[in-house]
Design an enzyme around this catalytic site. Structure first.
Site, short mmCIF file in Angstrom:
data_model
loop_
_atom_site.label_atom_id
_atom_site.label_comp_id
_atom_site.label_asym_id
_atom_site.label_seq_id
_atom_site.Cartn_x
_atom_site.Cartn_y
_atom_site.Cartn_z
N ARG A 429 0.80 -1.22 0.00
CA ARG A 429 0.00 0.00 0.00
C ARG A 429 0.83 1.28 0.00
O ARG A 429 0.43 2.29 -0.57
CB ARG A 429 -0.96 0.02 1.19
N TYR A 485 -14.84 -11.37 -0.09
CA TYR A 485 -13.82 -10.38 0.27
C TYR A 485 -13.48 -9.68 -1.03
O TYR A 485 -13.05 -10.30 -2.00
CB TYR A 485 -12.60 -11.11 0.82
#
Lengths: 582, 582
Positions: A429, A485
């Protein structure tokens, strides 16, 4: 859509300077990095339609030091002194950095805020209790003086569960309250302080013979992606699920008993797996997310540590539908569950083949040759475990069922690759964020009979936004259903756009019969939809419990879990609650 | 202690006359009987030291017709009319017989009361709701008018769960609300009305292909001894456990979602096995024993009906300690559980060998010859089930573990004999009761590490009374512990003595770390010990929920589950609460 090769950016490879924003929002070990592979970078460029110039310079890297002159601690000094007298001066902090650090989780929105210098509500005082007596004394004091208390476990919340919307103090559980209290080999249970981190707990159990003189070594069975930065208590109060939950159970199933400190007194539940003495207070405390009290001690079921029995497997199905049909048959087969079960839809499978390095190998070629079409095919990873005969029988049944549904066997290679990176994906990220790329996740529970409908509705919603990837998998299995998910991945650098986009996701879930969360919890992020999702009569039950345990509303107040505000406060689901105005 | 042969009494073999007390307290099918065998009768004579003359004449047989001129219905006729307008005149009853019948369960004390003509509090009006709308309308009316509501499911309560201590109306769920609503084969669930009886539910599932056009036939997995006279809703609101619970789970585990009618509104919980949306209202309603509202609909997990996979087994251990050590190893072996698991202590084993007709056979002789000593030896019955390979692997592991602990394999014969009589033992109570003999049971949850301590303390307590048998088994297994089910058997015909004796049992359990109930529930019988057992802080949570759901205290009021009275009402655990005075 061929792209000429672009040299990848020079990804950041430096541990963040202490005291910087980046040192707060960077995931995990400061010295650890995971950079996008060339394949992934190529994909980003082609999917997101970004000009080469976009990658010339990173932005909003959060290298500034945290200095918050506009956000002084507002806690009266007499209260600071009183708390200091309880825990000792070395266990409190008024520094700007600590106050921001322990008020922050890892929601994408929180990271975007910190990158853009938008400071949310932060703690007025950080407190590191040494033991249950400290917690009890602090709760009593705060209750008498109506000072809000927030609880920081391992800090991996992704739904503003740590956000001190009303100010006050933040109790950090992992600093001192992180020890094993008792391993009871006879009952196959372990009692630990709630602030014990995942790896320390697992390591203690794995080395139980040496550490505790037991006959066998054990494991905890709960391995969420946040494993390295989450606490045993946190797993339970947020109703987490580990990546091997289909075999070991969710945190809900693993915990046997708890000790809680609440404003109305301490609770220590009995360690019985089953009793018929009315509704179980232990159940009521599971998932209470700091709103009823503070979990200080938990007793969990433990498992034998027997990795030698693992049977890793991978399969490729023609379609997600076929894969899910097999997964359902496995989950309902009454031969027990494998540990890992993870089935990806078409879009995630494409990404998986890249990430696990299968694309371009002999295996990737074979998958193509046998007619498993890119974009449609579905990757299914599994690992049977438990007693040897049990694991073998599970594996045998799985192979039979997958074959019946037209799957190609991929050996244990893909799951080994997945396993290697299982805790490391969040590290991506930072690199992505440096170039305004968002990779974020949400998740929902769903019955088998509603799975494809919900999956399709969620994909439709996400894909209507141009240049946005939506990768889905199901990874926690039950006889009656599973979870979805969903990972979305795009270029989006405006916080407001992100918030609006996220709002649509929750609305889509609620409108199409999913649950608001399968294992991330509610926090403040999803709270506005709780009434619509559960219905007013059910939410009122949780609100009544809140008032019972916490009559002065000091425990994680300000919207957490939706239990201390009225739906009318939300003004027709405004996408952002102004918690301060509540 | 040789006894000269006595001719057995002529046991009662007549269906009770309709309208008599006996027709109420006689267990099960009026036309079914189970008489003591000669072996059992000999044992009774020798153990209880009763003169031959004792068996000359039965007493207190309850042949009188129920006529209760001193117990008229006290419900104002305007309320009777209002209720009649809701459900129709054919669905209410004011008769003395119905009012007593639907106010009575099968606690030994209740039976003794009826035999001795002591009439307890009874319902003022019996109501048979036709559907959820009826239930809702009745609850609304009663709430507005503060009329107590009691709920009769299948009627097999053994702890005064049905006793209308405050008068009012009794809703009978099994009369009309007893249908399957939906069998969802995709989700492997079945939704039924709460008043559906066990056998009807099981039969519908066993014949699902024919009845619902499913691909497979199913079973419910919940087979308590009360199976034939209990309802699906009753299983859940009392937290029952079936005799195959180790494999299938307890009622707590089997139920997925519920619909409840409460004074503050209806609740329909989502059918998700796992969610992370805060504490689960579904859990709060499980085990609420009619004090929070009325369960009208349940969705349960169902299982494949595959008796062809059963692997029945029996073993004899030298001692209960060895047997329990094996049971623990099985329960913690991580190869899955068998369905039936039932291990008897020395005294119960002696009885079991008689009841199952093993004593005196070649098997009985072999057991003696191999040195398994009477009074010490321990009988272990098991049955593996589930998918074929799973069941075989479970059986294989069990055989290995039992061998290791010195057990002798007894084939599947004893469990087949046990199975044959599994629902029939309660029928013995009538014959015994006719001669003042009590056979009663209580049960508790216990951790492995406390099992032998608790077992010994309970035996000490019971055996201090002369001529009293105490037979124990463990029959519901978990990784962390099991239950103890204790049957005491004696001659005792004074109600007051019985009550005092029972009080000592609960005191012994609480003082020695057992739970007050493993699967019989709390009712009014055990309620006085709830505060001591759970602690005030925990019981207060259940009381708060009671006030929330039922602000006018109309739902099963008067001490049920301990949630609507104060411990101070108990006057230092007086052995009998005068509920009327509360």
């Amino acid at each position: 859509m061929a792209n000429k090769k672009l040299t990848m950016p020079v990804w950041n490879n430096q541990a963040p300077e202490p005291g910087t924003y980046r040192s707060i929002f960077k995931w995990g070990d400061p010295e650890e990095f995971k950079h996008p592979s060339e394949q992934l970078f190529d994909l980003i460029r082609s999917e997101f339609n970004l000009p080469d110039s976009h990658f010339e310079k990173p932005e909003n890297e959060g290298f500034d030091l945290v200095e918050l002159p506009d956000h002084p601690s507002l806690l009266d000094r007499k209260h600071v002194e009183a708390i200091e007298n309880i825990v000792g001066e070395e266990n409190i902090s008024l520094s700007d950095y600590d106050r921001l650090n322990y008020s922050s989780g890892y929601a994408m929105e929180e990271i975007m805020e910190m990158r853009s210098g938008e400071i949310h509500e932060i703690s007025d005082l950080v407190v590191h209790p040494r033991h249950t007596d400290d917690v009890r004394a602090v709760v009593r004091y705060c209750n008498e003086n109506k000072i809000p208390i927030y609880v920081f476990g391992g800090g991996s919340s992704v739904n503003f569960g740590l956000r001190p919307t009303k100010g006050g103090i933040t109790l950090v559980m992992c600093t001192h309250m992180n020890k094993v209290i008792e391993l009871n080999e006879m009952d196959k249970t372990c009692t630990v302080q709630a602030g014990m981190m995942g790896p320390a707990y697992e390591s203690a159990l794995n080395n139980a013979k040496e550490l505790f003189g037991t006959k066998k070594n054990y494991c905890c069975g709960h391995y969420p992606q946040s494993f390295e930065y989450s606490t045993v208590g946190g797993w339970i109060v947020t109703l987490g699920a580990g990546q091997q939950s289909s075999y070991y159970g969710d945190a809900y199933d693993i915990v046997l008993g708890m000790e809680f400190v609440t404003p109305v007194g301490d609770i220590k539940t009995h360690n019985f797996r089953a009793t018929a003495t009315g509704p179980k207070v232990n159940d009521i405390l599971k998932g209470s997310e700091g709103t009823y009290g503070i979990c200080v001690e938990v007793t969990c079921k433990i498992f034998y540590h027997q990795p030698e029995n693992y049977v890793p497997m991978g399969f490729m199905f023609k379609t997600f539908e076929e894969g899910i049909a097999a997964a359902r048959e496995i989950s309902q087969g009454e031969f027990g569950f494998p540990g890992v079960m993870r089935i990806s839809d078409g879009e995630e499978t494409s990404m998986g083949l890249k990430l696990y390095g299968i694309e371009g190998t002999w295996m990737g070629t074979a998958i193509d040759l046998f007619g498993y079409k890119s974009g449609e095919r579905s990757l299914f990873l599994m690992q049977a475990e438990g007693e040897k005969g049990f694991a073998r029988n599970v594996a045998k049944n799985i192979r039979k069922i997958c074959r019946k549904h037209g799957a190609m066997y991929l050996t244990g290679y893909p799951i080994k690759k997945w396993e290697h990176g299982r805790y490391r994906d969040p590290y991506l990220r930072e690199d992505l964020g440096d170039y305004g790329l968002i990779i974020d996740t949400f998740e929902t529970s769903v019955s088998w009979s509603n799975l494809h409908n919900l999956h399709q509705k969620l994909r439709e919603y996400i894909k209507q936004r141009p240049h946005t990837m939506a990768m889905s998998h199901a990874s926690h299995f039950y006889s009656e259903g599973t979870n979805l998910y969903i990972i979305f991945f795009t270029h989006m650098d405006k916080l407001e756009e992100y918030r609006r986009f996220q709002k649509g996701i929750f609305e889509t879930i609620v409108a199409n019969g999913g649950s608001l969360s399968h294992h991330h919890g509610v926090g403040r992020m999803i709270a506005p939809w709780m009434e619509e999702h559960l219905g007013k009569v059910q939410l009122d039950v949780l609100k009544t419990l809140k008032r019972h345990f916490d009559p002065n509303n000091i425990m994680n107040p300000g919207g957490q879990m939706g239990v201390d505000y009225e739906a009318s406060d939300l003004k027709d689901h405004e996408w952002r609650i102004d918690w301060k105005k509540m």
